[in-house]
Design an enzyme around this catalytic site. Structure first.
Site, PDB file in Angstrom:
ATOM      1  N   GLY A  10       0.826  -1.214   0.000  1.00 23.56           N
ATOM      2  CA  GLY A  10       0.000   0.000   0.000  1.00 23.56           C
ATOM      3  C   GLY A  10       0.858   1.261   0.000  1.00 23.56           C
ATOM      4  CG  ASP A 127      -1.117  -1.208   8.764  1.00 24.64           C
ATOM      5  OD1 ASP A 127      -1.940  -0.287   8.676  1.00 24.64           O
ATOM      6  OD2 ASP A 127      -1.082  -2.167   7.972  1.00 24.64           O
ATOM      7  N   GLY A 170      -5.125  -0.189  10.257  1.00 26.24           N
ATOM      8  CA  GLY A 170      -4.093  -0.762  11.141  1.00 26.24           C
ATOM      9  C   GLY A 170      -3.940  -2.262  10.974  1.00 26.24           C
TER      10      GLY A 170
HETATM   11  O1  F6P Z   1      -1.319  -1.871   5.340  1.00 27.09           O
HETATM   12  C1  F6P Z   1      -1.820  -0.600   5.118  1.00 27.09           C
HETATM   13  C2  F6P Z   1      -3.315  -0.642   4.991  1.00 27.09           C
HETATM   14  O2  F6P Z   1      -3.783   0.674   4.772  1.00 27.09           O
HETATM   15  C3  F6P Z   1      -4.044  -1.271   6.159  1.00 27.09           C
HETATM   16  O3  F6P Z   1      -4.160  -0.427   7.273  1.00 27.09           O
HETATM   17  C4  F6P Z   1      -5.370  -1.628   5.519  1.00 27.09           C
HETATM   18  O4  F6P Z   1      -5.985  -2.705   6.179  1.00 27.09           O
HETATM   19  C5  F6P Z   1      -4.954  -2.033   4.131  1.00 27.09           C
HETATM   20  O5  F6P Z   1      -3.690  -1.433   3.871  1.00 27.09           O
HETATM   21  C6  F6P Z   1      -5.927  -1.615   3.061  1.00 27.09           C
HETATM   22  O6  F6P Z   1      -5.487  -2.171   1.863  1.00 27.09           O
HETATM   23  P1  F6P Z   1      -6.055  -1.742   0.443  1.00 27.09           P
HETATM   24  O7  F6P Z   1      -5.497  -0.389   0.124  1.00 27.09           O
HETATM   25  O8  F6P Z   1      -5.549  -2.794  -0.458  1.00 27.09           O
HETATM   26  O9  F6P Z   1      -7.548  -1.695   0.553  1.00 27.09           O
END
Ligand code: F6P
Length: 344
Positions: A10, A127, A170
């Site tokens: 991410g 996170d 998180g």
């Molecule tokens: O790991 C970072 C994060 O933003 C987490 O807090 C969250 O659960 C996840 O990525 C969301 O992922 P995506 O952007 O793939 O929806």
């Protein structure tokens, strides 16, 4: 040396600051820097961009990543590892600096251990759950965004005598919830590491109302499992899994709000902060951190210290092994949970 730099997983604020520092550190040590597009996939697809001091000018305060990102995992693709090793060779890379969280750096670690791959890591994730470092790039900005949101929600909760449940990200840890909940003066903070029973939350909110406080702010981490005094627990709400098997969490805010309405009956609203926590310009602290970590990564790579990750220990920037960084998920300290218990 010709050193590649990539961002994986991410996005988060501070990635560009880290890329800029890595490039400038690399160039100042007399080496060449190359940008790899969209994480590990860029090596397989042979997609790179040249990077010199000028190419990274002006990106320090910008959110996102100029390189693009992906969660591509060569270990999960047929022939992926061979293709990545061949791509590394073809692109003439003597080493790679991988800026990422547990997924990206887990791949880096496996490549290093199983294929003697030349790689150095830089820890980033809002996170803040990576081991081996006190803090990761992006966390401070996410906490800042959430705290500002909690401040704003406070005024509405107070004006309307409402309970407002704020869901923050998180993944499976409560770093963002605990830090922003404490900084924003939340009345209840719900984290996966020490999940409070919903009946205790209700009692606390009732007590506040009996004492004349007609509103409450509940901050809940997306990974909080709904928990009852009996010990019964429901797993965190999973929306879907991505192509690489990562669960997408989200939705516990609504579940908690429904339970509060059912058990206490006060008017309750939900705000899910979502990706706004990952967007926009990094805080000064994140820019400073990313700059120091990017420079350390350039130094580690330039001295062929492969299999290491630039990390923070106290006030120092140090190199730790990728093995240490990826061996386990780092949870919030017990002292934070105690702090939340006392003041919230
Ligand atoms: O790991 C970072 C994060 O933003 C987490 O807090 C969250 O659960 C996840 O990525 C969301 O992922 P995506 O952007 O793939 O929806």
């Amino acid at each position: 040396m010709r050193l590649g730099v990539l961002t994986g997983g991410g996005d988060c604020p501070g990635l560009n600051a880290a890329i800029r520092a890595m490039v400038r550190g690399t160039v100042s040590e007399g080496h060449e820097a190359v940008g790899i597009r969209e994480g590990w996939r860029g090596i397989v697809a042979r997609r790179t961009i040249p990077l010199d001091r000028g190419a990274v000018a002006g990106i320090l305060p910008r959110g996102g990543t100029i390189l693009g990102t992906s969660s591509y995992d060569c270990f999960l693709e047929e022939g992926g590892v061979d293709s990545l090793l061949a791509g590394t060779e073809e692109l003439g890379l003597d080493g790679v600096v991988a800026i990422g969280g547990e997924g990206t750096l887990g791949i880096a670690h496996r490549l290093h251990v199983e294929h003697a791959y030349h790689v150095v890591g830089v820890p980033k994730t809002i996170d803040n759950d990576l081991a081996g470092t006190d803090v990761t790039i992006g966390f401070d900005t996410a906490v800042h965004v959430c705290t500002a949101a909690i401040d704003r929600l406070h005024t509405t909760a107070e004006s309307h005598n409402r309970v407002i449940v704020v869901e923050v990200m998180g993944r499976n840890t409560g770093w963002i919830a605990a830090a922003s909940g404490l900084a924003g003066g939340a009345d209840v903070i719900l984290v996966p590491e020490a999940p409070a029973a919903i009946e205790d939350v209700c009692d606390h909110i009732r007590r506040r109302h009996d004492e004349g406080k007609d509103f409450s702010i509940v901050v809940v981490a997306e990974g909080y499992p709904l928990t009852w005094r009996s010990g019964r627990q429901e797993s965190p709400v999973v929306q879907a899994s991505d192509e690489y098997g990562y669960d997408r969490l989200g939705g516990i805010g609504r579940v908690v709000a429904e339970e509060l309405t059912r058990l206490v009956g006060y008017e309750t609203r939900v705000t899910v902060l979502g990706h706004v926590q990952r967007g926009g310009t990094p805080t000064a602290r994140d820019r400073f951190l990313a700059t120091r970590l990017g420079l350390e990564a350039a130094r580690l790579a330039g001295s062929s210290s492969w299999g290491r990750m630039a990390a923070v220990r106290g006030n120092e920037i140090v190199g730790v092994s990728l093995a240490e960084a990826t061996q386990e998920r780092r949870e919030i300290p017990a002292a934070w949970i105690e702090a939340a218990r006392v003041v919230a």
